[in-house]
Design a protein around this motif. Structure first.
Motif, short mmCIF file in Angstrom:
data_model
loop_
_atom_site.label_atom_id
_atom_site.label_comp_id
_atom_site.label_asym_id
_atom_site.label_seq_id
_atom_site.Cartn_x
_atom_site.Cartn_y
_atom_site.Cartn_z
N ALA A 6 17.60 -4.05 60.76
CA ALA A 6 17.10 -5.26 61.42
C ALA A 6 16.58 -6.27 60.41
CB ALA A 6 16.01 -4.90 62.41
N ILE A 7 16.97 -7.54 60.60
CA ILE A 7 16.51 -8.65 59.77
C ILE A 7 15.69 -9.57 60.66
CG2 ILE A 7 17.20 -10.57 58.30
CD1 ILE A 7 19.83 -9.10 57.81
N GLY A 8 14.38 -9.49 60.55
CA GLY A 8 13.51 -10.29 61.39
C GLY A 8 13.50 -11.75 60.98
N PRO A 9 13.23 -12.66 61.91
CA PRO A 9 13.20 -14.09 61.59
C PRO A 9 11.94 -14.48 60.85
CG PRO A 9 12.58 -13.76 63.88
CD PRO A 9 12.94 -12.40 63.34
N ILE A 10 12.07 -15.42 59.92
CA ILE A 10 10.90 -15.97 59.24
C ILE A 10 10.20 -16.97 60.16
CG2 ILE A 10 10.11 -17.31 57.25
CD1 ILE A 10 12.45 -16.19 55.69
N GLU A 11 11.00 -17.77 60.84
CA GLU A 11 10.46 -18.74 61.80
C GLU A 11 11.24 -18.58 63.10
OE1 GLU A 11 10.75 -22.61 60.22
OE2 GLU A 11 9.47 -22.22 58.48
N LEU A 12 10.55 -18.27 64.18
CA LEU A 12 11.19 -18.07 65.48
C LEU A 12 11.01 -19.31 66.35
CD1 LEU A 12 12.56 -16.32 67.64
CD2 LEU A 12 10.30 -15.44 68.25
N GLN A 13 12.14 -19.86 66.80
CA GLN A 13 12.14 -20.98 67.72
C GLN A 13 12.22 -20.41 69.14
OE1 GLN A 13 12.00 -24.27 66.96
NE2 GLN A 13 12.15 -24.96 69.05
N ILE A 54 17.72 -11.80 74.33
CA ILE A 54 17.59 -12.96 73.45
C ILE A 54 16.20 -13.56 73.66
CG2 ILE A 54 18.47 -15.26 72.90
CD1 ILE A 54 21.22 -14.31 73.75
N VAL A 55 15.43 -13.66 72.57
CA VAL A 55 14.06 -14.17 72.68
C VAL A 55 13.87 -15.52 72.00
CG1 VAL A 55 13.06 -11.88 72.91
CG2 VAL A 55 13.38 -12.84 70.64
N GLY A 56 14.88 -16.00 71.27
CA GLY A 56 14.77 -17.29 70.60
C GLY A 56 15.89 -17.48 69.59
N TYR A 57 15.69 -18.41 68.68
CA TYR A 57 16.70 -18.68 67.66
C TYR A 57 16.02 -19.29 66.44
CZ TYR A 57 16.41 -23.37 69.72
OH TYR A 57 15.95 -24.57 70.19
N VAL A 58 16.70 -19.18 65.29
CA VAL A 58 16.21 -19.78 64.06
C VAL A 58 16.79 -21.17 63.89
CG1 VAL A 58 16.12 -19.57 61.54
CG2 VAL A 58 15.91 -17.52 62.97
N ASP A 59 18.11 -21.28 64.10
CA ASP A 59 18.80 -22.56 64.08
C ASP A 59 20.00 -22.45 64.99
OD1 ASP A 59 20.78 -21.17 62.56
OD2 ASP A 59 19.71 -21.64 60.71
N SER A 60 20.87 -23.45 64.96
CA SER A 60 22.01 -23.47 65.88
C SER A 60 23.02 -22.37 65.61
CB SER A 60 22.71 -24.83 65.79
OG SER A 60 23.14 -25.09 64.46
N THR A 62 21.99 -19.14 64.41
CA THR A 62 21.31 -17.86 64.29
C THR A 62 20.49 -17.57 65.54
OG1 THR A 62 21.11 -18.26 61.91
CG2 THR A 62 19.84 -16.42 62.83
N VAL A 63 20.91 -16.55 66.30
CA VAL A 63 20.20 -16.11 67.50
C VAL A 63 19.24 -14.98 67.12
CG1 VAL A 63 20.48 -15.04 69.78
CG2 VAL A 63 22.09 -16.77 69.00
N VAL A 64 18.09 -14.91 67.77
CA VAL A 64 17.14 -13.82 67.55
C VAL A 64 17.12 -12.93 68.79
CG1 VAL A 64 14.74 -13.19 67.06
CG2 VAL A 64 15.72 -15.25 66.04
N ILE A 65 17.49 -11.64 68.60
CA ILE A 65 17.47 -10.68 69.69
C ILE A 65 16.32 -9.71 69.48
CG2 ILE A 65 19.95 -10.83 70.15
CD1 ILE A 65 20.35 -8.30 68.50
N GLN A 66 15.91 -9.06 70.57
CA GLN A 66 14.80 -8.10 70.50
C GLN A 66 15.21 -6.82 71.19
OE1 GLN A 66 10.53 -9.31 70.79
NE2 GLN A 66 10.58 -8.20 72.71
N PHE A 67 15.01 -5.68 70.49
CA PHE A 67 15.35 -4.38 71.04
C PHE A 67 14.20 -3.85 71.90
CE2 PHE A 67 17.58 -4.68 66.89
CZ PHE A 67 18.88 -4.72 67.38
N GLU A 68 14.41 -2.68 72.52
CA GLU A 68 13.40 -2.12 73.42
C GLU A 68 12.12 -1.74 72.68
OE1 GLU A 68 15.50 1.05 75.34
OE2 GLU A 68 16.26 -0.25 76.93
N ASN A 69 12.20 -1.52 71.36
CA ASN A 69 11.00 -1.18 70.57
C ASN A 69 10.29 -2.44 70.07
OD1 ASN A 69 12.78 -2.09 68.65
ND2 ASN A 69 12.46 -0.41 67.22
#
Length: 259
Positions: A6-13, A54-60, A62-69
């Motif tokens: 997993a690569i977490g976002p530095i800034e979450l939009q 899907i919980v947000g995005y970094v830019d157009s 890059t999507v940010v997803i979140q697992f059950e943990n």
């Protein structure tokens, strides 16, 4: 359990509302044009399948997803869409086998060519390194300026403003209405730029901030010069094509201040 890939976002939009999330998913072709609710997506990797949202995005791109943990991961929307197909894992395995076979063939061909082609050895000119002699007794040597002091000064200049993580009670004045390009839509995104930002309980000089001109904000029928109060989270997110460094996320309890 955490996932090492997993690569977490530095800034979450984050999304301002569920409607914005649905519209973004349609722009990314992750939902059909007639969809009215968000579905659970599947993340596939090395033979495992993990449900995610899907919980947000970094830019157009890059999507940010979140697992059950609750662990978050950055992914390209087109790649996430490909994972939703039933044959995703089979295609990946077949492609891997082809790559291994082709790689072995190429390695063999390179080995043959290296054995058959003999190039003349290049003669490099020899260089004589100057020897450094110790200073003579009684002779003072010049001392170089200390590097750590310069590095410390640079570090102080680069120190970023620390933003509170919780929602804040704020007030601001509408400075400008504008639009910014949206690479996933034919229409530009409408935004509002604010100045004279005040945060209750904090002495932070944010300068100008911005937010999306959402349907909720449009109900206030704001104009340039209007002052508004709200609760929101402030994040470091630069506005495209504008020198505005901070964004107001998920504003609530919006109220126009009349003097």
């Amino acid at each position: 359990m955490t996932y090492s890939f997993a690569i977490g976002p530095i800034e979450l939009q984050e999304f301002d509302s569920e409607d914005e999330l649905i519209n973004k998913c349609k722009e990314w072709n992750l939902l059909s044009s007639t969809a009215t609710r968000v579905k659970t997506f599947l993340y596939k990797r090395n033979g495992i399948t993990l449900p995610c949202e899907i919980v947000g995005y970094v830019d157009s791109m890059t999507v940010v997803i979140q697992f059950e943990n609750k662990q978050q991961h950055c992914i390209h929307p087109a790649y996430l869409k490909e994972m939703q197909t039933s044959g995703f894992g089979q295609k990946s395995a077949a492609a891997a086998e082809v790559e291994v076979t082709e790689g072995a063939d190429e390695a063999g061909n390179e080995a043959v060519s290296e054995e058959t082609v003999i190039e003349p050895a290049a003669i490099e000119p020899t260089t004589i390194e100057p020897t450094t002699l110790p200073p003579a007794a009684g002779v003072k040597t010049e001392e170089k300026p200390q590097e750590p002091l310069k590095k410390q000064e640079k570090a102080k200049k680069k120190a970023a403003l620390e933003l509170p993580e919780e929602k804040l009670q704020m007030s601001a004045t509408v400075k400008e209405f504008t639009t910014v390009p949206n690479h996933f839509s034919d229409n530009d995104d409408e935004v509002i730029i604010y100045d004279e930002v005040a945060i209750e309980g904090y002495e932070l000089e944010l300068g100008e901030v911005w937010s999306s001109h959402s349907a909720t904000l449009k109900k206030l029928e704001l104009a340039v010069g209007d002052k508004v109060s709200f609760e929101a989270k402030v994040v470091a997110k630069k506005l495209t094509q504008h020198p505005v460094k901070y964004k107001i996320n998920n504003p609530s309890k919006l109220k126009k201040i009349t003097e």
